[in-house]
Design a protein around this motif. Structure first.
Motif, short mmCIF file in Angstrom:
data_model
loop_
_atom_site.label_atom_id
_atom_site.label_comp_id
_atom_site.label_asym_id
_atom_site.label_seq_id
_atom_site.Cartn_x
_atom_site.Cartn_y
_atom_site.Cartn_z
N ALA A 36 0.81 -1.22 0.00
CA ALA A 36 0.00 0.00 0.00
C ALA A 36 0.84 1.27 0.00
N ILE A 37 2.02 1.22 0.58
CA ILE A 37 2.83 2.44 0.66
C ILE A 37 3.72 2.63 -0.58
N GLU A 38 3.69 1.64 -1.50
CA GLU A 38 4.54 1.73 -2.67
C GLU A 38 3.79 1.74 -4.00
N LEU A 39 2.54 1.37 -4.00
CA LEU A 39 1.81 1.31 -5.27
C LEU A 39 1.76 2.69 -5.93
N PRO A 40 1.95 2.74 -7.25
CA PRO A 40 1.99 4.03 -7.95
C PRO A 40 0.60 4.50 -8.36
N ARG A 41 0.53 5.71 -8.86
CA ARG A 41 -0.63 6.27 -9.57
C ARG A 41 -1.93 6.23 -8.78
N GLY A 42 -1.83 6.32 -7.46
CA GLY A 42 -3.04 6.32 -6.65
C GLY A 42 -3.70 4.96 -6.52
N LEU A 43 -3.00 3.89 -6.89
CA LEU A 43 -3.56 2.55 -6.74
C LEU A 43 -3.68 2.20 -5.26
N ARG A 44 -4.71 1.41 -4.94
CA ARG A 44 -4.97 1.01 -3.56
C ARG A 44 -4.98 -0.51 -3.46
N ILE A 45 -4.78 -0.99 -2.22
CA ILE A 45 -4.84 -2.44 -1.97
C ILE A 45 -5.38 -2.67 -0.57
N ASN A 46 -6.30 -3.63 -0.43
CA ASN A 46 -6.84 -4.03 0.86
C ASN A 46 -7.04 -5.54 0.87
N VAL A 47 -7.22 -6.08 2.07
CA VAL A 47 -7.51 -7.50 2.26
C VAL A 47 -8.84 -7.63 3.00
N VAL A 48 -9.69 -8.51 2.53
CA VAL A 48 -10.89 -8.87 3.27
C VAL A 48 -10.61 -10.18 3.99
N SER A 49 -10.86 -10.20 5.31
CA SER A 49 -10.59 -11.38 6.13
C SER A 49 -11.90 -11.86 6.75
N PRO A 50 -12.62 -12.71 6.03
CA PRO A 50 -13.91 -13.17 6.56
C PRO A 50 -13.75 -14.36 7.51
N GLY A 51 -14.72 -14.50 8.39
CA GLY A 51 -14.81 -15.71 9.18
C GLY A 51 -15.32 -16.85 8.31
N VAL A 52 -15.48 -18.01 8.91
CA VAL A 52 -16.03 -19.14 8.17
C VAL A 52 -17.44 -18.78 7.71
N LEU A 53 -17.77 -19.12 6.47
CA LEU A 53 -19.05 -18.72 5.90
C LEU A 53 -20.18 -19.65 6.34
N VAL A 54 -21.35 -19.06 6.52
CA VAL A 54 -22.53 -19.85 6.86
C VAL A 54 -22.72 -20.97 5.84
N GLU A 55 -22.55 -20.61 4.57
CA GLU A 55 -22.79 -21.55 3.48
C GLU A 55 -21.77 -22.70 3.45
N SER A 56 -20.64 -22.50 4.12
CA SER A 56 -19.59 -23.53 4.13
C SER A 56 -19.64 -24.43 5.36
N MET A 57 -20.52 -24.12 6.29
CA MET A 57 -20.56 -24.87 7.55
C MET A 57 -20.89 -26.35 7.39
N PRO A 58 -21.70 -26.76 6.41
CA PRO A 58 -21.93 -28.21 6.27
C PRO A 58 -20.64 -29.01 6.10
N VAL A 59 -19.61 -28.38 5.52
CA VAL A 59 -18.33 -29.06 5.32
C VAL A 59 -17.35 -28.76 6.45
N TYR A 60 -17.30 -27.49 6.88
CA TYR A 60 -16.24 -27.04 7.78
C TYR A 60 -16.62 -26.97 9.25
N ALA A 61 -17.89 -27.21 9.60
CA ALA A 61 -18.32 -27.07 10.99
C ALA A 61 -17.44 -27.82 11.99
N PRO A 62 -17.00 -29.07 11.70
CA PRO A 62 -16.18 -29.78 12.69
C PRO A 62 -14.87 -29.08 13.03
N PHE A 63 -14.37 -28.25 12.11
CA PHE A 63 -13.11 -27.56 12.34
C PHE A 63 -13.29 -26.20 13.02
#
Length: 199
Positions: free
Chosen positions: A140-167
């Motif tokens: 973020a501190i080096e990108l040129p021309r006003g470019l931006r960068i971010n990260v989205v960090s979601p929790g486990v998704l409701v829709e994925s719980m049938p597979v991932y709930a045990p973890f």
């Protein structure tokens, strides 16, 4: 805006496409689905993706594989799955895209809750997600021309719980549509170097 969305046919990607597609033109890409094909671990493939996509105002990645296994069973090649695909794959999007995005454009990458809250068998995902956040803050501190960068960090998704709930016992799952709002905040907002945690 013209937005390139990688991983548009996954659970999270579909929600992001539905959210951003209401207001913007979405070009979809993926390893096995989407309008365009890409192998994020192969820089030549990423460069070809940008050539095929044309002018872009934003790049959103909702893609990336990691290996899950108990630490005692992990081998270096298992870590390489996440390092090559989810980490370097998304880094490749930025390295190639920094010269191609329109001025003021943005990158939005996908991390995950395991950067902050490790689980048994999730050391590969925790390592990759934490590294991705560090990369985005530094880029973020080096990108040129006003470019931006971010990260989205979601929790486990409701829709994925049938597979991932045990973890993910004790975790409150997040609806994919709510996680998608954070992508909107990144693409349509003004911040850079942020990690949007959706939990």
């Amino acid at each position: 805006m013209r937005i390139l969305l990688i991983g548009a046919h996954g659970t999270l990607g579909q929600a992001v496409a539905a959210e951003l597609g209401q207001r913007h033109e979405i070009i979809t890409a993926g390893r096995n689905s989407g309008t365009l094909r890409v192998n994020l671990a192969d820089m030549a493939s990423v460069e070809a993706l940008y050539d095929a996509a044309g002018p872009l105002d934003a790049v959103v990645s909702a893609a990336g594989n990691v290996h899950f296994a108990p630490l005692a069973d992990f081998r270096p090649e298992h870590y390489r799955v996440g390092l090559d695909d989810k980490l370097m794959g998304q880094v490749n999007l930025v390295l190639a895209g920094q010269r191609r995005l329109n001025d003021g454009g943005s990158f939005t990458l996908t991390g995950g809750v395991l950067a902050d809250e490790p689980i048994v068998a999730g050391s590969g995902a925790s390592m990759v997600n934490a590294a991705l956040e560090g990369f985005a803050r530094a880029a973020a501190i080096e990108l040129p021309r006003g470019l931006r960068i971010n990260v989205v960090s979601p929790g486990v998704l409701v829709e994925s719980m049938p597979v991932y709930a045990p973890f993910f016992r004790g975790f409150e799952p997040v609806p994919a549509a709510r996680a998608a709002l954070a992508f909107s905040k990144s693409v349509e907002g003004a911040h850079s170097g942020q990690v949007y945690r959706v939990q």
